[in-house]
Design an enzyme around this catalytic site. Structure first.
Site, PDB file in Angstrom:
ATOM      1  N   MET A 283     -32.155 -73.766 -49.090  1.00  0.00           N
ATOM      2  CA  MET A 283     -32.848 -72.502 -48.848  1.00  0.00           C
ATOM      3  C   MET A 283     -34.306 -72.789 -48.523  1.00  0.00           C
ATOM      4  O   MET A 283     -34.987 -73.452 -49.300  1.00  0.00           O
ATOM      5  CB  MET A 283     -32.781 -71.611 -50.099  1.00  0.00           C
ATOM      6  CG  MET A 283     -31.385 -71.218 -50.508  1.00  0.00           C
ATOM      7  SD  MET A 283     -31.386 -70.153 -51.975  1.00  0.00           S
ATOM      8  CE  MET A 283     -31.760 -71.354 -53.245  1.00  0.00           C
TER       9      MET A 283
ATOM     10  N   GLY B  62     -38.109 -71.559 -52.123  1.00  0.00           N
ATOM     11  CA  GLY B  62     -37.508 -72.687 -51.408  1.00  0.00           C
ATOM     12  C   GLY B  62     -36.807 -73.662 -52.330  1.00  0.00           C
ATOM     13  O   GLY B  62     -37.405 -74.169 -53.263  1.00  0.00           O
ATOM     14  N   SER B  63     -35.547 -73.953 -52.098  1.00  0.00           N
ATOM     15  CA  SER B  63     -34.792 -74.759 -53.041  1.00  0.00           C
ATOM     16  C   SER B  63     -33.415 -75.074 -52.472  1.00  0.00           C
ATOM     17  O   SER B  63     -33.214 -75.042 -51.264  1.00  0.00           O
ATOM     18  CB  SER B  63     -34.677 -74.001 -54.370  1.00  0.00           C
ATOM     19  OG  SER B  63     -34.412 -72.640 -54.121  1.00  0.00           O
ATOM     20  N   ARG B  64     -32.444 -75.334 -53.376  1.00  0.00           N
ATOM     21  CA  ARG B  64     -31.115 -75.745 -52.920  1.00  0.00           C
ATOM     22  C   ARG B  64     -30.089 -75.405 -53.992  1.00  0.00           C
ATOM     23  O   ARG B  64     -30.396 -75.369 -55.180  1.00  0.00           O
ATOM     24  CB  ARG B  64     -31.187 -77.229 -52.611  1.00  0.00           C
ATOM     25  CG  ARG B  64     -30.054 -78.095 -52.995  1.00  0.00           C
ATOM     26  CD  ARG B  64     -30.412 -79.554 -52.748  1.00  0.00           C
ATOM     27  NE  ARG B  64     -29.204 -80.335 -52.481  1.00  0.00           N
ATOM     28  CZ  ARG B  64     -29.174 -81.385 -51.682  1.00  0.00           C
ATOM     29  NH1 ARG B  64     -30.244 -81.789 -51.055  1.00  0.00           N
ATOM     30  NH2 ARG B  64     -28.047 -82.018 -51.488  1.00  0.00           N
TER      31      ARG B  64
END
Length: 212
Positions: A93, A181-183
């Site tokens: 993301m 923002g990440s995953r």
């Protein structure tokens, strides 16, 4: 018509802070450029924490995307918590993605584990094991185990997860978010049929990522 707020409740303090600062700048007659920038930032904050409704597909054996973003990894590995061989499906993301996370299956939470760690770029594969993360192990109503992991990123420094062992969830239900923002990694049985390919985009609560 849904009565839910169009923004995630976790974002309300941030939105309020931006609006207060922008409003104060306007009242104090700050430079017009500064006022404009502050109001743009306030608007961006509202947009970042948007929480749109989604139409979740239904059916036996479906695994639904837990996050909006781009598929950055599909590979065989060992699942966290269960320690079983699995196929990892990773969604990255960025700051433009919807950051609300949704439960990928219809089933029950078996265990939840938090791990402190680094804040590497979440697009890097090593972020899955080195970054701060929240691991969730769940089981479908048919008894199939999967794990999924919220992974913090370079800018994302706050993982929100409301799940606990014993929670029963439907596919597509909201369970948390990761700020800025990440995953999210999903660990599927090796027999699962994965549908998206590397580079494809997913929509949380809507995109079918696998069939068990």
């Amino acid at each position: 018509m849904s009565s839910r707020s169009p923004v995630a409740k976790e974002g309300l303090p941030f939105i309020a802070a931006f609006v207060v600062v922008a409003a104060a700048a306007s009242v104090l007659h700050a430079h017009p450029l500064a006022q404009g920038v502050l109001w743009i930032l306030a608007g961006w904050c509202v947009w970042f924490f948007r929480d749109p409704e989604r139409q979740t597909p239904t059916g036996d054996g479906l695994v639904i995307a837990p996050a909006d973003g781009r598929v950055v990894a599909i590979e065989e590995t060992i699942a966290p918590l269960s320690g079983l061989p699995a196929r990892k499906f990773s969604i990255f993301m960025n700051v433009f993605s919807v950051h609300v996370n949704r439960f990928p299956i219809a089933g029950t939470v078996e265990a939840v584990a938090y791990h402190p760690g680094k804040f590497l770029n979440a697009a890097l594969d090593k972020a899955s094991i080195e970054n701060e993360r929240m691991e969730v192990h769940a089981k479908t109503r048919n008894g199939v185990s999967i794990s999924f992991v919220q992974v913090a990123g370079l800018v994302a420094r706050r993982i929100v997860c409301y799940l606990k062992a014993g929670d029963a969830k439907n596919a597509g239900e909201r369970f948390g978010l990761i700020r800025f923002g990440s995953r999210v990694d999903v660990y599927l049985p090796l027999t699962a049929k994965i549908e998206p390919a590397l580079g494809d985009k997913t929509r949380a609560g809507e995109t079918i990522i696998a069939r068990l």
